[in-house]
Design a protein around this motif. Sequence first.
Motif, PDB file in Angstrom:
ATOM      1  N   LYS A  64       0.829  -1.206   0.000  1.00 10.63           N
ATOM      2  CA  LYS A  64       0.000   0.000   0.000  1.00 10.63           C
ATOM      3  C   LYS A  64       0.863   1.255   0.000  1.00 10.63           C
ATOM      4  O   LYS A  64       0.543   2.238  -0.677  1.00 10.63           O
ATOM      5  CB  LYS A  64      -0.927  -0.008   1.210  1.00 10.63           C
ATOM      6  CG  LYS A  64      -2.038  -1.037   1.134  1.00 10.63           C
ATOM      7  CD  LYS A  64      -2.961  -0.951   2.340  1.00 10.63           C
ATOM      8  CE  LYS A  64      -4.126  -1.911   2.219  1.00 10.63           C
ATOM      9  NZ  LYS A  64      -5.022  -1.867   3.404  1.00 10.63           N
ATOM     10  N   ARG A  65       1.953   1.228   0.754  1.00 11.72           N
ATOM     11  CA  ARG A  65       2.848   2.392   0.798  1.00 11.72           C
ATOM     12  C   ARG A  65       3.447   2.661  -0.581  1.00 11.72           C
ATOM     13  O   ARG A  65       3.464   3.813  -1.045  1.00 11.72           O
ATOM     14  CB  ARG A  65       3.972   2.142   1.809  1.00 11.72           C
ATOM     15  CG  ARG A  65       4.912   3.346   1.986  1.00 11.72           C
ATOM     16  CD  ARG A  65       6.112   3.004   2.834  1.00 11.72           C
ATOM     17  NE  ARG A  65       7.070   2.179   2.106  1.00 11.72           N
ATOM     18  CZ  ARG A  65       7.966   2.655   1.236  1.00 11.72           C
ATOM     19  NH1 ARG A  65       8.012   3.947   0.969  1.00 11.72           N
ATOM     20  NH2 ARG A  65       8.808   1.838   0.641  1.00 11.72           N
ATOM     21  N   LEU A  66       3.927   1.613  -1.231  1.00 15.43           N
ATOM     22  CA  LEU A  66       4.550   1.777  -2.537  1.00 15.43           C
ATOM     23  C   LEU A  66       3.543   2.215  -3.593  1.00 15.43           C
ATOM     24  O   LEU A  66       3.844   3.050  -4.447  1.00 15.43           O
ATOM     25  CB  LEU A  66       5.228   0.474  -2.956  1.00 15.43           C
ATOM     26  CG  LEU A  66       6.467   0.081  -2.137  1.00 15.43           C
ATOM     27  CD1 LEU A  66       6.900  -1.334  -2.468  1.00 15.43           C
ATOM     28  CD2 LEU A  66       7.611   1.060  -2.385  1.00 15.43           C
ATOM     29  N   GLU A  70       3.738   8.794  -5.782  1.00 19.52           N
ATOM     30  CA  GLU A  70       3.436   9.434  -7.061  1.00 19.52           C
ATOM     31  C   GLU A  70       4.207   8.800  -8.212  1.00 19.52           C
ATOM     32  O   GLU A  70       3.730   8.776  -9.351  1.00 19.52           O
ATOM     33  CB  GLU A  70       3.745  10.936  -6.977  1.00 19.52           C
ATOM     34  CG  GLU A  70       2.808  11.705  -6.044  1.00 19.52           C
ATOM     35  CD  GLU A  70       3.066  13.195  -6.084  1.00 19.52           C
ATOM     36  OE1 GLU A  70       3.939  13.620  -6.866  1.00 19.52           O
ATOM     37  OE2 GLU A  70       2.397  13.938  -5.342  1.00 19.52           O
ATOM     38  N   THR A  71       5.402   8.312  -7.932  1.00 18.44           N
ATOM     39  CA  THR A  71       6.207   7.636  -8.945  1.00 18.44           C
ATOM     40  C   THR A  71       6.672   6.292  -8.394  1.00 18.44           C
ATOM     41  O   THR A  71       6.706   6.085  -7.177  1.00 18.44           O
ATOM     42  CB  THR A  71       7.444   8.474  -9.335  1.00 18.44           C
ATOM     43  OG1 THR A  71       8.227   8.723  -8.153  1.00 18.44           O
ATOM     44  CG2 THR A  71       7.032   9.791  -9.960  1.00 18.44           C
ATOM     45  N   VAL A  72       7.032   5.402  -9.290  1.00 20.08           N
ATOM     46  CA  VAL A  72       7.454   4.068  -8.877  1.00 20.08           C
ATOM     47  C   VAL A  72       8.817   4.124  -8.195  1.00 20.08           C
ATOM     48  O   VAL A  72       9.772   4.690  -8.738  1.00 20.08           O
ATOM     49  CB  VAL A  72       7.529   3.124 -10.095  1.00 20.08           C
ATOM     50  CG1 VAL A  72       8.084   1.761  -9.675  1.00 20.08           C
ATOM     51  CG2 VAL A  72       6.159   2.963 -10.728  1.00 20.08           C
ATOM     52  N   VAL A  77      10.415  -1.591  -4.813  1.00 20.74           N
ATOM     53  CA  VAL A  77       9.486  -2.597  -5.350  1.00 20.74           C
ATOM     54  C   VAL A  77      10.236  -3.893  -5.644  1.00 20.74           C
ATOM     55  O   VAL A  77       9.788  -4.989  -5.262  1.00 20.74           O
ATOM     56  CB  VAL A  77       8.784  -2.084  -6.625  1.00 20.74           C
ATOM     57  CG1 VAL A  77       7.988  -3.214  -7.280  1.00 20.74           C
ATOM     58  CG2 VAL A  77       7.864  -0.924  -6.292  1.00 20.74           C
ATOM     59  N   LEU A  78      11.365  -3.785  -6.297  1.00 17.39           N
ATOM     60  CA  LEU A  78      12.133  -4.980  -6.649  1.00 17.39           C
ATOM     61  C   LEU A  78      12.634  -5.698  -5.390  1.00 17.39           C
ATOM     62  O   LEU A  78      12.582  -6.934  -5.311  1.00 17.39           O
ATOM     63  CB  LEU A  78      13.311  -4.605  -7.545  1.00 17.39           C
ATOM     64  CG  LEU A  78      14.114  -5.775  -8.122  1.00 17.39           C
ATOM     65  CD1 LEU A  78      13.215  -6.691  -8.951  1.00 17.39           C
ATOM     66  CD2 LEU A  78      15.275  -5.276  -8.955  1.00 17.39           C
TER      67      LEU A  78
END
Length: 219
Positions: A64-66, A70-72, A77-78
């Motif tokens: 949810k935080r990620l 506004e941007t990846v 993530v990885l």
Amino acid sequence: MLSGGLKLIQILPVNDTTATHSWMDSYPYNAISAFALHPIYLNLERLAAGTNQLLLARLEPERKRLNALETVDYEAVLKAKLGFIKQIFPSQKRQTFESGDYQRFFAANRRWLAPYAAFCHLRDTHGTSDFNRWPACSQFRAEEIDRLASENSAAADDIGLSCFIQYHLHLQLKEAAEYLHSRGLVLKGDVPIGVSRCGRGCVGTARAFPPGPTNRRAA
């Protein structure tokens, strides 16, 4: 989509670009493999089986935080996805590797999959994708790859993990493409116009890819 007249979806290259495990790898046209898909696209909810769904629930706050950013945050993530995949791999690898579908996938793709998986192991073991700096296997000879990929090798689990990831990426991309086709849509994938000079395609084939004056070596 159909109501708006959309007939075709074109996506950027989805090849694996993991050379440094940093945001620098987010450029989709610097693939380390012409065949392997990028682990960042793996859907964890579809991957986790049985009680591993409970483990996935613990990752929900981070998801949810990620997703709220506004941007990846490519690196975060990885890191989150690979961390979870490594956590569930020991409990799911047997079911995957013993399935007839996986064995057919591996047999059909072994020519690129085994060397790619060995490359990923060596990249992470030596802390660089620059094979010129590896103390061993820098020539990527077939016998070296076979030895690394053998069941009794200390690298067997690392190599198996990469194969596991690629198989499930294959399943998920195939499912997504089939869904679009069932809706009358065409899925068109872009192809990288080049390869990473420190990628799987260049190791052991340096004469075919002489470095140009503007090429930069990966860290």
